[in-house]
Design a protein around this motif. Sequence first.
Motif, mmCIF file in Angstrom:
data_model
loop_
_atom_site.group_PDB
_atom_site.id
_atom_site.type_symbol
_atom_site.label_atom_id
_atom_site.label_comp_id
_atom_site.label_asym_id
_atom_site.label_seq_id
_atom_site.Cartn_x
_atom_site.Cartn_y
_atom_site.Cartn_z
ATOM 1 N N ARG A 137 44.750 10.409 2.664
ATOM 2 C CA ARG A 137 45.572 9.289 3.486
ATOM 3 C C ARG A 137 44.735 9.260 5.080
ATOM 4 O O ARG A 137 44.309 8.324 5.308
ATOM 5 C CB ARG A 137 46.916 9.008 3.321
ATOM 6 N N SER A 138 44.619 10.378 5.793
ATOM 7 C CA SER A 138 44.498 10.501 6.729
ATOM 8 C C SER A 138 43.426 10.961 7.035
ATOM 9 O O SER A 138 42.554 10.565 8.116
ATOM 10 C CB SER A 138 45.416 11.710 7.851
ATOM 11 N N VAL A 139 42.995 10.998 6.315
ATOM 12 C CA VAL A 139 41.205 11.882 7.335
ATOM 13 C C VAL A 139 39.936 10.857 5.963
ATOM 14 O O VAL A 139 39.226 10.606 6.221
ATOM 15 C CB VAL A 139 40.877 13.082 6.899
ATOM 16 N N ILE A 140 40.195 11.806 4.495
ATOM 17 C CA ILE A 140 38.908 11.743 3.615
ATOM 18 C C ILE A 140 38.886 10.014 3.598
ATOM 19 O O ILE A 140 37.881 9.414 3.433
ATOM 20 C CB ILE A 140 39.307 12.498 2.816
ATOM 21 N N ASP A 141 39.861 9.354 3.349
ATOM 22 C CA ASP A 141 39.226 7.394 2.768
ATOM 23 C C ASP A 141 39.039 7.071 3.748
ATOM 24 O O ASP A 141 39.106 5.702 4.085
ATOM 25 C CB ASP A 141 40.612 7.320 2.612
ATOM 26 N N HIS B 170 50.424 17.588 0.712
ATOM 27 C CA HIS B 170 49.611 17.923 1.717
ATOM 28 C C HIS B 170 48.580 17.311 1.086
ATOM 29 O O HIS B 170 48.097 16.462 2.130
ATOM 30 C CB HIS B 170 49.245 19.159 1.307
ATOM 31 N N VAL B 171 47.495 17.819 -0.231
ATOM 32 C CA VAL B 171 46.540 17.339 -0.232
ATOM 33 C C VAL B 171 46.276 15.355 -0.215
ATOM 34 O O VAL B 171 45.607 14.871 0.110
ATOM 35 C CB VAL B 171 45.626 17.598 -2.152
ATOM 36 N N GLU B 172 47.681 15.017 -0.721
ATOM 37 C CA GLU B 172 46.873 13.054 -0.981
ATOM 38 C C GLU B 172 47.069 12.765 0.945
ATOM 39 O O GLU B 172 46.742 11.483 1.297
ATOM 40 C CB GLU B 172 48.825 12.582 -1.409
ATOM 41 N N SER B 173 47.978 13.770 1.598
ATOM 42 C CA SER B 173 48.106 13.470 3.193
ATOM 43 C C SER B 173 47.079 13.814 3.624
ATOM 44 O O SER B 173 45.971 12.951 4.549
ATOM 45 C CB SER B 173 49.251 14.766 3.988
ATOM 46 N N VAL B 174 46.073 14.656 3.330
ATOM 47 C CA VAL B 174 44.454 14.611 4.027
ATOM 48 C C VAL B 174 43.652 13.201 2.902
ATOM 49 O O VAL B 174 42.824 12.878 4.200
ATOM 50 C CB VAL B 174 44.223 15.803 2.988
ATOM 51 N N GLY C 127 41.515 12.595 17.955
ATOM 52 C CA GLY C 127 41.318 11.724 16.149
ATOM 53 C C GLY C 127 42.131 13.533 15.346
ATOM 54 O O GLY C 127 43.309 13.409 14.400
ATOM 55 N N SER C 128 41.376 14.293 16.335
ATOM 56 C CA SER C 128 42.579 15.653 16.176
ATOM 57 C C SER C 128 43.971 15.931 16.013
ATOM 58 O O SER C 128 44.719 17.060 15.191
ATOM 59 C CB SER C 128 42.038 16.906 16.184
ATOM 60 N N ARG C 129 44.346 15.770 16.763
ATOM 61 C CA ARG C 129 45.451 15.421 17.762
ATOM 62 C C ARG C 129 46.345 14.483 16.646
ATOM 63 O O ARG C 129 47.809 14.808 15.983
ATOM 64 C CB ARG C 129 45.791 15.290 18.980
ATOM 65 N N LEU C 130 45.486 13.267 15.954
ATOM 66 C CA LEU C 130 46.757 12.432 15.651
ATOM 67 C C LEU C 130 46.152 12.993 13.726
ATOM 68 O O LEU C 130 47.552 12.795 13.485
ATOM 69 C CB LEU C 130 45.925 11.091 15.358
ATOM 70 N N ILE C 131 45.511 13.392 13.901
ATOM 71 C CA ILE C 131 45.153 14.135 11.773
ATOM 72 C C ILE C 131 47.575 14.664 12.043
ATOM 73 O O ILE C 131 47.073 14.878 10.739
ATOM 74 C CB ILE C 131 43.910 14.583 11.166
ATOM 75 N N GLU C 132 46.778 15.570 13.134
ATOM 76 C CA GLU C 132 47.401 17.018 12.603
ATOM 77 C C GLU C 132 48.799 17.182 12.256
ATOM 78 O O GLU C 132 49.684 17.065 11.692
ATOM 79 C CB GLU C 132 46.784 17.879 13.835
ATOM 80 N N GLU C 133 49.201 15.612 13.542
ATOM 81 C CA GLU C 133 50.802 14.784 13.611
ATOM 82 C C GLU C 133 50.711 14.242 12.400
ATOM 83 O O GLU C 133 51.776 14.517 11.589
ATOM 84 C CB GLU C 133 51.003 14.009 14.672
ATOM 85 N N ALA C 134 50.061 13.754 11.414
ATOM 86 C CA ALA C 134 50.421 12.866 10.273
ATOM 87 C C ALA C 134 50.360 13.796 9.466
ATOM 88 O O ALA C 134 51.383 13.485 8.444
ATOM 89 C CB ALA C 134 49.106 12.186 10.426
ATOM 90 N N LEU C 135 49.563 14.794 9.085
ATOM 91 C CA LEU C 135 49.790 15.942 8.201
ATOM 92 C C LEU C 135 51.144 16.367 8.234
ATOM 93 O O LEU C 135 51.857 16.670 7.001
ATOM 94 C CB LEU C 135 48.456 16.724 8.369
ATOM 95 N N ASP C 136 51.626 16.503 9.618
ATOM 96 C CA ASP C 136 52.725 17.546 9.734
ATOM 97 C C ASP C 136 54.155 16.659 8.969
ATOM 98 O O ASP C 136 54.615 17.369 8.735
ATOM 99 C CB ASP C 136 52.388 17.616 11.201
ATOM 100 N N ARG C 137 54.180 16.072 10.089
ATOM 101 C CA ARG C 137 54.555 14.411 9.504
ATOM 102 C C ARG C 137 55.009 14.709 8.446
ATOM 103 O O ARG C 137 56.267 14.657 7.632
ATOM 104 C CB ARG C 137 55.197 13.126 10.120
ATOM 105 N N ASP C 138 54.285 14.709 7.251
ATOM 106 C CA ASP C 138 54.735 14.232 5.901
ATOM 107 C C ASP C 138 54.637 15.268 5.246
ATOM 108 O O ASP C 138 55.579 15.997 4.209
ATOM 109 C CB ASP C 138 53.305 13.663 4.849
ATOM 110 N N LEU C 139 54.311 16.428 6.019
ATOM 111 C CA LEU C 139 54.932 17.386 4.688
ATOM 112 C C LEU C 139 56.727 18.378 5.777
ATOM 113 O O LEU C 139 57.250 18.081 4.777
ATOM 114 C CB LEU C 139 54.277 19.346 5.536
ATOM 115 N N GLN C 140 56.692 16.991 6.764
ATOM 116 C CA GLN C 140 57.925 18.018 7.261
ATOM 117 C C GLN C 140 58.310 16.576 6.532
ATOM 118 O O GLN C 140 60.297 17.159 6.338
ATOM 119 C CB GLN C 140 58.247 17.486 8.547
ATOM 120 N N ALA C 141 58.775 15.305 5.844
ATOM 121 C CA ALA C 141 60.024 15.464 5.586
ATOM 122 C C ALA C 141 60.000 15.879 4.076
ATOM 123 O O ALA C 141 60.975 15.439 3.171
ATOM 124 C CB ALA C 141 58.302 13.629 4.642
ATOM 125 N N HIS C 142 59.148 16.514 3.421
ATOM 126 C CA HIS C 142 59.444 17.939 2.487
ATOM 127 C C HIS C 142 60.336 19.299 2.914
ATOM 128 O O HIS C 142 60.096 20.150 1.814
ATOM 129 C CB HIS C 142 58.613 17.702 1.433
#
Length: 173
Positions: A127-131, A121-125, A25-40
Amino acid sequence: MSTTTAQPRWLSDEEQRAWRAYLRGSRLIEEALDRDLQAHGVQLTEYEIMSMLSEAPGRRLRMSSLADLVVQSRSRLTHTATRLERRGWVVREACLQDKRGVELVLTSAGFDAVREVARVHVESVRRSVIDNVPPELFSCLGDAMDAIRKALAPDGGAHPAVVEEAAAHEPAN
């Protein structure tokens, strides 16, 4: 010194399940957050550094304290700082207090960039975790990670100025 080797305290089936879920889970979260930021055009490690600087007094922190705060080696932080400097988002300056150390300072352009990317970042957090986690489980996760942080970095790994600044922004009870 004893020549006998103590047996490890093996994980129970439930502990093993939870541990593996945490790792994946922690690796998938980090990948998702990084991917969303890298798009920017920003890496998660870069955003974290810029975010910490944006919250620090004077938007500046000693490099060694910042490395501890973001849990990076000093060498890795130096390389990341170099990338951020090339973009004009940070500069390195002599420490205000002792002139021997080096502080990383967030520039106005860097502050504008971190404010813009914070929305992503906050939307990614969310979508990936809190929701994906019920509030009571998310609270437990925070408590568990705080217990781990206290055990592994009793001083919090935070520069005192950052802790004081964060406390100043907390809502009054």
